[in-house]
Design a protein around this motif. Structure first.
Motif, mmCIF file in Angstrom:
data_model
loop_
_atom_site.group_PDB
_atom_site.id
_atom_site.type_symbol
_atom_site.label_atom_id
_atom_site.label_comp_id
_atom_site.label_asym_id
_atom_site.label_seq_id
_atom_site.Cartn_x
_atom_site.Cartn_y
_atom_site.Cartn_z
ATOM 1 N N CYS A 191 50.895 38.227 39.722
ATOM 2 C CA CYS A 191 49.964 37.212 40.222
ATOM 3 C C CYS A 191 50.689 36.194 41.082
ATOM 4 O O CYS A 191 51.863 35.911 40.882
ATOM 5 N N ARG A 192 49.949 35.615 42.020
ATOM 6 C CA ARG A 192 50.498 34.565 42.861
ATOM 7 C C ARG A 192 50.601 33.273 42.048
ATOM 8 O O ARG A 192 49.923 33.103 41.037
ATOM 9 N N ALA A 193 51.429 32.359 42.525
ATOM 10 C CA ALA A 193 51.668 31.100 41.814
ATOM 11 C C ALA A 193 50.394 30.275 41.690
ATOM 12 O O ALA A 193 50.126 29.697 40.620
ATOM 13 N N ASP A 194 49.593 30.206 42.738
ATOM 14 C CA ASP A 194 48.367 29.407 42.666
ATOM 15 C C ASP A 194 47.393 29.975 41.636
ATOM 16 O O ASP A 194 46.717 29.237 40.916
ATOM 17 N N VAL A 195 47.352 31.282 41.517
ATOM 18 C CA VAL A 195 46.487 31.933 40.525
ATOM 19 C C VAL A 195 46.959 31.594 39.113
ATOM 20 O O VAL A 195 46.146 31.271 38.229
ATOM 21 N N LEU A 196 48.263 31.632 38.896
ATOM 22 C CA LEU A 196 48.800 31.330 37.563
ATOM 23 C C LEU A 196 48.545 29.882 37.163
ATOM 24 O O LEU A 196 48.226 29.599 36.010
ATOM 25 N N VAL A 197 48.674 28.969 38.103
ATOM 26 C CA VAL A 197 48.416 27.557 37.803
ATOM 27 C C VAL A 197 46.934 27.336 37.533
ATOM 28 O O VAL A 197 46.560 26.657 36.572
ATOM 29 N N LEU A 198 46.080 27.897 38.368
ATOM 30 C CA LEU A 198 44.639 27.746 38.167
ATOM 31 C C LEU A 198 44.175 28.401 36.867
ATOM 32 O O LEU A 198 43.202 27.960 36.257
ATOM 33 N N GLY A 252 36.998 31.654 36.592
ATOM 34 C CA GLY A 252 38.102 31.931 37.515
ATOM 35 C C GLY A 252 37.609 32.157 38.931
ATOM 36 O O GLY A 252 38.200 31.641 39.889
ATOM 37 N N LEU A 253 36.531 32.924 39.080
ATOM 38 C CA LEU A 253 35.965 33.156 40.409
ATOM 39 C C LEU A 253 35.503 31.845 41.049
ATOM 40 O O LEU A 253 35.793 31.571 42.212
ATOM 41 N N ILE A 254 34.800 31.042 40.278
ATOM 42 C CA ILE A 254 34.291 29.772 40.808
ATOM 43 C C ILE A 254 35.434 28.825 41.140
ATOM 44 O O ILE A 254 35.479 28.247 42.235
ATOM 45 N N LEU A 255 36.365 28.676 40.220
ATOM 46 C CA LEU A 255 37.468 27.737 40.423
ATOM 47 C C LEU A 255 38.350 28.148 41.601
ATOM 48 O O LEU A 255 38.726 27.305 42.426
ATOM 49 N N TYR A 256 38.646 29.438 41.709
ATOM 50 C CA TYR A 256 39.488 29.869 42.825
ATOM 51 C C TYR A 256 38.744 29.747 44.158
ATOM 52 O O TYR A 256 39.343 29.406 45.168
ATOM 53 N N THR A 257 37.453 30.000 44.161
ATOM 54 C CA THR A 257 36.678 29.848 45.391
ATOM 55 C C THR A 257 36.692 28.397 45.864
ATOM 56 O O THR A 257 36.919 28.120 47.051
ATOM 57 N N VAL A 258 36.466 27.473 44.941
ATOM 58 C CA VAL A 258 36.506 26.045 45.290
ATOM 59 C C VAL A 258 37.898 25.669 45.787
ATOM 60 O O VAL A 258 38.045 24.964 46.795
ATOM 61 N N TYR A 259 38.916 26.145 45.103
ATOM 62 C CA TYR A 259 40.298 25.872 45.515
ATOM 63 C C TYR A 259 40.553 26.399 46.933
ATOM 64 O O TYR A 259 41.120 25.703 47.773
ATOM 65 N N SER A 260 40.122 27.618 47.212
ATOM 66 C CA SER A 260 40.330 28.217 48.540
ATOM 67 C C SER A 260 39.594 27.435 49.618
ATOM 68 O O SER A 260 40.127 27.226 50.715
ATOM 69 N N LEU A 261 38.379 27.024 49.315
ATOM 70 C CA LEU A 261 37.609 26.253 50.300
ATOM 71 C C LEU A 261 38.282 24.914 50.598
ATOM 72 O O LEU A 261 38.335 24.483 51.757
ATOM 73 N N THR A 265 39.407 36.457 48.087
ATOM 74 C CA THR A 265 39.010 35.338 47.226
ATOM 75 C C THR A 265 38.502 35.849 45.887
ATOM 76 O O THR A 265 38.863 35.318 44.830
ATOM 77 N N MET A 266 37.692 36.872 45.919
ATOM 78 C CA MET A 266 37.160 37.433 44.668
ATOM 79 C C MET A 266 38.273 38.051 43.821
ATOM 80 O O MET A 266 38.295 37.894 42.596
ATOM 81 N N GLU A 267 39.187 38.737 44.478
ATOM 82 C CA GLU A 267 40.314 39.351 43.760
ATOM 83 C C GLU A 267 41.181 38.284 43.083
ATOM 84 O O GLU A 267 41.558 38.423 41.920
ATOM 85 N N ALA A 268 41.484 37.220 43.802
ATOM 86 C CA ALA A 268 42.302 36.147 43.233
ATOM 87 C C ALA A 268 41.549 35.423 42.117
ATOM 88 O O ALA A 268 42.141 35.037 41.103
ATOM 89 N N GLY A 269 40.243 35.231 42.267
ATOM 90 C CA GLY A 269 39.442 34.604 41.209
ATOM 91 C C GLY A 269 39.405 35.446 39.953
ATOM 92 O O GLY A 269 39.517 34.938 38.829
#
Length: 174
Positions: free
Chosen positions: A13-20, A52-61, A77-81
């Motif tokens: 996983c990427r660092a941003d995914v692990l933190v989120l 996770g999907l919602i939080l990562y989407t907001v983070y990406s936006l 975005t969906m994959e990372a969420g």
């Protein structure tokens, strides 16, 4: 799943995914204990993935300051969420295992207690008895056991269980 396997999965996983994922785990835990506590337990299997999907989407936006995460990079975005949900689920599993190992010493002897109160009782009894002498432990266990049992126990039963718990901890070197 071993610790090495968990680390191997998380390394993908990427660092941003692990933190989120920590945020997802925390939010899931809070919702489970408050607003959503009356829901079926099966819902909580899927909740980290949705959050996770919602939080990562907001983070990406917010980080891109554009609509590209929802248009051009929707699949990414969906994959990372989803990965956030996976990592949060792994974090929760590791946390539960570590917590369970910490309170494990008294669980085998507390089989007579209701299943939904057994872990709570094991943790409370163990923590309360750690700094006590052998005689103090017996008294402490006698006082505390009835608070976790559905059926009140007689004085003789309380004494027997208190001695058993005390001897068990002594045998374990605790």
């Amino acid at each position: 799943m071993t610790f090495v396997q968990v680390v191997g999965i998380l390394r993908q996983c990427r660092a941003d995914v692990l933190v989120l994922a920590f945020g997802v785990m925390f939010l899931t835990s809070v919702l489970k204990k408050t607003v959503l506590k009356s829901l079926n337990e099966n819902v909580f299997v899927f909740l980290p993935f949705g959050i996770g999907l919602i939080l990562y989407t907001v983070y990406s936006l917010l980080t891109s300051l554009s609509w590209a995460p929802l248009t051009e990079r929707l699949w990414e975005t969906m994959e990372a969420g989803f990965s956030c949900g996976c990592a949060a689920t792994l974090y929760q599993a590791v946390y539960k295992q570590l917590k369970r190992e910490r309170i494990l010493p008294l669980l085998p002897i507390l089989e007579f207690l209701p299943e939904d109160r057994r872990e709570e009782a094991a943790e409370a009894l163990y923590e309360g008895a750690k700094a006590l002498s052998e005689e103090e432990r017996i008294e402490y266990f006698q006082k505390q056991l009835n608070t976790y049992s559905e059926v009140p126990m007689s004085e003789e039963e309380l004494l027997e269980y208190a001695v058993l718990l005390t001897e068990y901890l002594k045998e374990l070197g605790l």
